[in-house]
Design a protein around this motif. Structure first.
Motif, short mmCIF file in Angstrom:
data_model
loop_
_atom_site.label_atom_id
_atom_site.label_comp_id
_atom_site.label_asym_id
_atom_site.label_seq_id
_atom_site.Cartn_x
_atom_site.Cartn_y
_atom_site.Cartn_z
N THR A 162 19.01 -1.67 6.46
CA THR A 162 17.75 -1.52 5.70
C THR A 162 16.85 -0.61 6.78
O THR A 162 17.04 -0.79 7.95
CB THR A 162 17.06 -2.71 5.53
N ALA A 163 15.78 -0.31 6.04
CA ALA A 163 14.76 0.21 6.82
C ALA A 163 13.49 -0.66 7.16
O ALA A 163 13.09 -1.00 5.89
CB ALA A 163 14.15 1.53 6.01
N ARG A 164 13.19 -0.89 8.11
CA ARG A 164 12.28 -1.99 8.64
C ARG A 164 11.10 -1.85 9.25
O ARG A 164 11.12 -0.96 10.09
CB ARG A 164 12.84 -3.37 9.02
N GLY A 165 10.07 -2.33 9.23
CA GLY A 165 8.78 -2.20 10.09
C GLY A 165 8.66 -3.08 11.28
O GLY A 165 9.52 -3.69 11.52
N ASP A 166 7.48 -2.75 12.05
CA ASP A 166 7.32 -3.41 13.26
C ASP A 166 7.60 -5.05 13.41
O ASP A 166 8.27 -5.69 14.23
CB ASP A 166 6.24 -3.12 13.76
N ALA A 167 7.35 -5.72 12.22
CA ALA A 167 7.42 -7.08 11.90
C ALA A 167 8.53 -7.28 11.38
O ALA A 167 8.83 -8.65 11.09
CB ALA A 167 6.18 -7.58 11.30
N GLY A 168 9.49 -6.58 11.10
CA GLY A 168 10.86 -6.92 10.38
C GLY A 168 10.57 -6.84 8.90
O GLY A 168 11.73 -7.22 8.26
N GLU A 169 9.72 -6.50 8.43
CA GLU A 169 9.42 -6.40 7.15
C GLU A 169 10.20 -5.03 6.38
O GLU A 169 10.32 -4.07 7.04
CB GLU A 169 7.80 -6.43 6.48
N LEU A 170 10.68 -5.11 5.10
CA LEU A 170 11.24 -4.00 4.49
C LEU A 170 10.37 -2.86 4.29
O LEU A 170 9.35 -3.47 3.61
CB LEU A 170 12.00 -4.38 3.33
N LEU A 171 10.68 -1.71 4.55
CA LEU A 171 9.87 -0.55 3.96
C LEU A 171 9.87 -0.30 2.43
O LEU A 171 10.66 -0.68 2.04
CB LEU A 171 9.99 0.46 4.98
N PRO A 221 18.95 -4.05 -0.63
CA PRO A 221 18.15 -3.45 -1.87
C PRO A 221 18.41 -2.57 -2.87
O PRO A 221 17.95 -2.55 -4.12
CB PRO A 221 16.50 -3.74 -1.32
N ARG A 222 19.14 -1.75 -2.26
CA ARG A 222 19.58 -0.38 -3.06
C ARG A 222 21.05 -0.79 -3.51
O ARG A 222 21.59 0.53 -4.07
CB ARG A 222 19.55 0.73 -2.15
N GLY A 223 21.70 -1.62 -3.46
CA GLY A 223 22.95 -1.88 -3.80
C GLY A 223 23.83 -1.37 -2.64
O GLY A 223 23.50 -1.28 -1.40
N LEU A 224 25.15 -0.86 -2.97
CA LEU A 224 26.23 -0.60 -2.06
C LEU A 224 27.25 0.46 -2.50
O LEU A 224 27.42 0.23 -3.56
CB LEU A 224 26.90 -1.65 -1.40
N VAL A 225 27.41 1.48 -2.05
CA VAL A 225 28.28 2.53 -2.40
C VAL A 225 29.64 2.32 -1.31
O VAL A 225 29.62 2.56 -0.21
CB VAL A 225 28.06 3.95 -2.49
N GLU A 226 31.02 1.99 -1.94
CA GLU A 226 32.07 2.00 -1.11
C GLU A 226 32.88 3.27 -1.54
O GLU A 226 33.17 3.58 -2.80
CB GLU A 226 32.87 0.70 -1.43
N THR A 227 33.23 4.05 -0.76
CA THR A 227 33.86 5.52 -1.18
C THR A 227 35.19 5.19 -1.51
O THR A 227 35.94 5.99 -2.28
CB THR A 227 33.90 6.49 0.09
N ALA A 228 35.90 4.05 -0.97
CA ALA A 228 37.61 3.91 -1.31
C ALA A 228 38.18 5.26 -0.66
O ALA A 228 39.26 5.48 -1.25
CB ALA A 228 37.61 3.61 -2.65
N THR A 229 37.47 6.11 0.20
CA THR A 229 38.18 7.29 0.46
C THR A 229 37.63 7.64 1.86
O THR A 229 36.59 7.39 2.14
CB THR A 229 38.25 8.39 -0.36
N ARG A 230 38.49 8.36 2.59
CA ARG A 230 38.09 8.70 4.20
C ARG A 230 38.03 10.43 4.04
O ARG A 230 37.67 10.92 5.04
CB ARG A 230 39.12 8.35 5.25
N ASP A 231 38.15 10.77 2.75
CA ASP A 231 37.85 12.30 2.63
C ASP A 231 36.42 12.85 2.63
O ASP A 231 35.55 12.36 1.73
CB ASP A 231 38.67 12.76 1.27
N LEU A 232 35.93 13.23 3.64
CA LEU A 232 34.54 13.53 4.09
C LEU A 232 33.99 14.45 3.01
O LEU A 232 32.88 14.35 2.48
CB LEU A 232 34.15 13.77 5.36
#
Length: 374
Positions: free
Chosen positions: A228-237, A261-272
């Protein structure tokens, strides 16, 4: 005729137009850098070169810059919602060629035509396959069109977005933190914290300025990161990157990432190449690679890195826990040369920003690569 030639040949390319274009670029900078859409600004001028309205794109799903400026003009005239040509005879100065397609909003080319704009001046052509063509549509409607005004400045401003759209993959930033001798961890695998608080906070700001953050499955299994992206106090940006795990191994059900908070993407592949193409289809234009030596090395070796953010801590560790692994380079002549664009001190640490000395993808060693799981 090129855009620059058209601009030089046109009597409309005077001081007022260039001042308006610089103002449009400043307006564009107020828009978000993430979200898939470009930062665009628009200034409306009357026949005497005076500004009568201005606007910018506030983010995905909101009115584009041209429509924002037209709406403000209509509001000033008290004609909101009316069908009258509120901008009859005006010149629209826009940082990017007006779009010509219907997405979440309607085509800007049609809005400008309906508003009665007499001239459209833009800096850079829209490279999108579906969104381009606005200049042609405007000319068909007898609107005077001029491209290429302050094109170099606009290209520099929109460089990351333009590069992503032209290549069909995100702009890729590879980040790592290491000691001065290039180590990313101690012999026992510990790495928290190599750098100090100021450097770590800058990383969170860079995460927030990215559409997606990429790691490998090895990093997820070893560190269980939140990404996550967080501020100085640990809060979510307010802005959060989309977490993307590159690899075939599933993310554990109890992993912290599954609560992102944005969910998650799993690529299931290593093909960049496939991973980046898919992310581009998802609207990702800026990808931030923070996934440890395995993923970073694979991206660098494949010639996919557009930018490097290297945090250097004044410490020595020795050993074999290098920030980068094998890149397939066997002789110094094949070294991947970089061009340093900035050096900044953050507390006791240094942030070195660099880019490939030659454009990514032009190396003779460029191959389709995959990342190996740790």
């Amino acid at each position: 005729m090129t855009e620059t030639q058209a601009r030089d040949a046109s009597p409309a390319a005077d001081g007022a137009i260039e001042r308006a274009m610089r103002r449009a670029l400043a307006l564009a900078a107020q828009g978000p850098v993430t979200g898939g859409n470009p930062q665009v600004g628009c200034v409306l001028l009357d026949a005497d070169g005076r500004v009568v309205a201005e606007g910018w794109h506030h983010g995905a799903g909101t009115p584009h810059a041209e429509i924002d400026a037209l709406a403000k003009l209509a509001a000033a005239q008290g004609t909101e919602g009316a069908t009258a040509a509120v901008a009859r005879g005006l010149t629209a100065v826009v940082t990017l060629e007006p779009c010509n397609h219907t997405g979440r909003t309607g085509p800007c080319s049609e809005a400008l035509i309906a508003a009665g704009v007499a001239r459209v001046v833009y800096a850079v052509s829209d490279p999108g396959e579906t969104s381009s063509g606005g200049a042609t549509r405007l000319r068909e409607a007898d609107v005077e069109v001029e491209g290429g005004v302050l094109a170099a400045e606009a290209e520099a401003f929109l460089r990351r977005w333009l590069t992503a759209v032209r290549r069909g993959r995100p702009w890729v930033t590879v980040k790592w933190a290491s000691t001065l001798d290039g180590r990313a961890a101690a012999a026992d695998g510990t790495s928290q914290w190599i750098t100090g608080a100021a450097a770590r906070q800058r990383v969170h700001e860079q995460r927030a300025a990215s559409d997606a953050i990429l790691v490998g499955t090895g990093t997820v299994l070893a560190d269980d990161p939140s990404l996550t992206a967080r501020g100085d106090a640990g809060e979510l940006l307010a802005a959060q990157p989309l977490p993307v795990v590159v690899g075939a191994t599933p993310v554990p059900a109890d992993a912290v990432l599954r609560r992102h908070p944005r969910g998650l993407v799993e690529t299931a592949t290593r093909d960049l190449d496939a991973v980046l193409a898919d992310l581009h289809e998802r609207g990702v234009r800026r990808a931030y690679v923070e996934g440890g030596p395995t993923l970073a090395s694979a991206i660098v070796a494949a010639g996919l890195a557009d930018e490097y953010l290297i945090y250097l801590a004044p410490a020595l560790l020795g050993g074999d826990r290098l920030a980068l692994g094998d890149l397939g380079i066997r002789t110094i002549a094949d070294a991947r040369r970089l061009r340093i664009t900035a050096v900044e001190q953050l507390g006791d640490d240094l942030l070195v920003t660099a880019e490939p000395a030659a454009p990514s993808g032009t190396s003779t060693t460029r191959t389709t690569r995959t990342t190996e799981e740790s």
